[in-house]
Design an enzyme around this catalytic site. Sequence first.
Site, PDB file in Angstrom:
ATOM      1  N   THR A 116      61.564  32.759  -3.089  1.00 40.92           N
ATOM      2  CA  THR A 116      60.453  33.568  -3.557  1.00 40.92           C
ATOM      3  C   THR A 116      60.857  34.425  -4.757  1.00 40.92           C
ATOM      4  O   THR A 116      62.018  34.789  -4.886  1.00 40.92           O
ATOM      5  CB  THR A 116      60.078  34.468  -2.362  1.00 40.92           C
ATOM      6  OG1 THR A 116      59.637  33.634  -1.320  1.00 40.92           O
ATOM      7  CG2 THR A 116      59.049  35.513  -2.676  1.00 40.92           C
ATOM      8  N   ARG A 144      49.637  27.932   6.843  1.00 39.75           N
ATOM      9  CA  ARG A 144      50.512  29.051   7.227  1.00 39.75           C
ATOM     10  C   ARG A 144      50.610  30.057   6.070  1.00 39.75           C
ATOM     11  O   ARG A 144      50.822  29.682   4.927  1.00 39.75           O
ATOM     12  CB  ARG A 144      51.904  28.509   7.580  1.00 39.75           C
ATOM     13  CG  ARG A 144      52.954  29.595   7.917  1.00 39.75           C
ATOM     14  CD  ARG A 144      53.804  29.974   6.727  1.00 39.75           C
ATOM     15  NE  ARG A 144      54.924  30.847   7.064  1.00 39.75           N
ATOM     16  CZ  ARG A 144      55.690  31.466   6.166  1.00 39.75           C
ATOM     17  NH1 ARG A 144      55.458  31.291   4.880  1.00 39.75           N
ATOM     18  NH2 ARG A 144      56.671  32.245   6.544  1.00 39.75           N
ATOM     19  N   ASP A 147      54.777  36.519   4.965  1.00 44.43           N
ATOM     20  CA  ASP A 147      54.725  37.956   4.647  1.00 44.43           C
ATOM     21  C   ASP A 147      54.322  38.233   3.191  1.00 44.43           C
ATOM     22  O   ASP A 147      53.747  39.274   2.886  1.00 44.43           O
ATOM     23  CB  ASP A 147      56.111  38.568   4.862  1.00 44.43           C
ATOM     24  CG  ASP A 147      57.137  37.939   3.902  1.00 44.43           C
ATOM     25  OD1 ASP A 147      57.343  36.712   3.986  1.00 44.43           O
ATOM     26  OD2 ASP A 147      57.689  38.658   3.048  1.00 44.43           O
ATOM     27  N   GLY A 168      62.576  36.246   2.267  1.00 39.94           N
ATOM     28  CA  GLY A 168      63.257  35.874   3.504  1.00 39.94           C
ATOM     29  C   GLY A 168      62.290  35.326   4.534  1.00 39.94           C
ATOM     30  O   GLY A 168      61.177  34.923   4.187  1.00 39.94           O
TER      31      GLY A 168
HETATM   32  N1  ASP Z   1      59.057  35.211   2.632  1.00 35.65           N
HETATM   33  C1  ASP Z   1      58.593  33.909   2.230  1.00 35.65           C
HETATM   34  C2  ASP Z   1      57.689  33.356   3.304  1.00 35.65           C
HETATM   35  O1  ASP Z   1      57.982  33.517   4.475  1.00 35.65           O
HETATM   36  C3  ASP Z   1      59.686  32.934   1.960  1.00 35.65           C
HETATM   37  C4  ASP Z   1      60.843  33.437   1.125  1.00 35.65           C
HETATM   38  O2  ASP Z   1      60.865  34.587   0.728  1.00 35.65           O
HETATM   39  O3  ASP Z   1      61.762  32.652   0.850  1.00 35.65           O
HETATM   40  O4  ASP Z   1      56.731  32.714   2.974  1.00 35.65           O
END
Ligand code: ASP
Length: 264
Positions: A116, A144, A147, A168
């Site tokens: 991200t 889906r 966050d 994350g």
């Molecule tokens: N937080 C992001 C999500 O769960 C994924 C990521 O930050 O790598 O969609």
Amino acid sequence: MVMEDDPIFDAGTGSHLTLDGRVQLDAILMDGASLKAGAVAAVERVRNPIRLARCVLEKSKHMMLVGSGAEQFAQENGLPLCKPEDLITEQERAAWLRCREDSHAAENHAGHGQGTVGAVALDSLGSLFAGTSTGGTCCKHTGRVGDSPLIGCGCYADSEWGGVSCTGNGEGIMKIVMAKMAVDLLAVPPGDPYELQARPEGSQAEVNRAQFVADACVRKLAHRARTTGGLILLDRDGNPAAAFNTPQMAYGFVERDGRLRIAP
Ligand code: ASP
């Protein structure tokens, strides 16, 4: 938008694919002065979802639009739509095919573990904005939402205290509402019970408040949500901090004199 357009990141073009082989994008931009956010989720035909999030922030009375409604809003406001397949790169399609054959084995992710993207910016007048953009987790179920586009989870900005962008495991970050937790921690004075419980056991009051807050959030993510992630943070005075418990998290910031500092 530069990071969304760069296929190395899991945002915009080159995002991870869903279980059924689509790219579905989430993004948010938050204005710390008004506390208004603009967010979009599960969009498939928008090359730069952060631009659409800004459009929602500036032009909609709502804070979040999803799927076809978000795409319709893009069209109504003159943002071009792309073809869903324009967002899919060969590398991500190959990783997705391997995941299908091998039930998502860890080695399939070698070379496509980049994540991200997020940014926090403070200008000379004190305007503070935070933004986050993602393709979400690899092989997520269609529909889906993690966050990232949720106010207080993947992003938060309050000009009175600071701004945050997270990355994350989304399901874990949502459990502890991590971005809002960080801003709340910036606001509580040293010695406050909320601040005391965020300190590592036996430690004294922190020297670098911004870094203490970032570290405390990642500790909480590990201990209460039992998962991994990270965040970048800028306090209201422009002090930067970053923390993560994932194997890596690339980040950088601009010094007061304009020099770029990139994390080792
Ligand atoms: N937080 C992001 C999500 O769960 C994924 C990521 O930050 O790598 O969609």
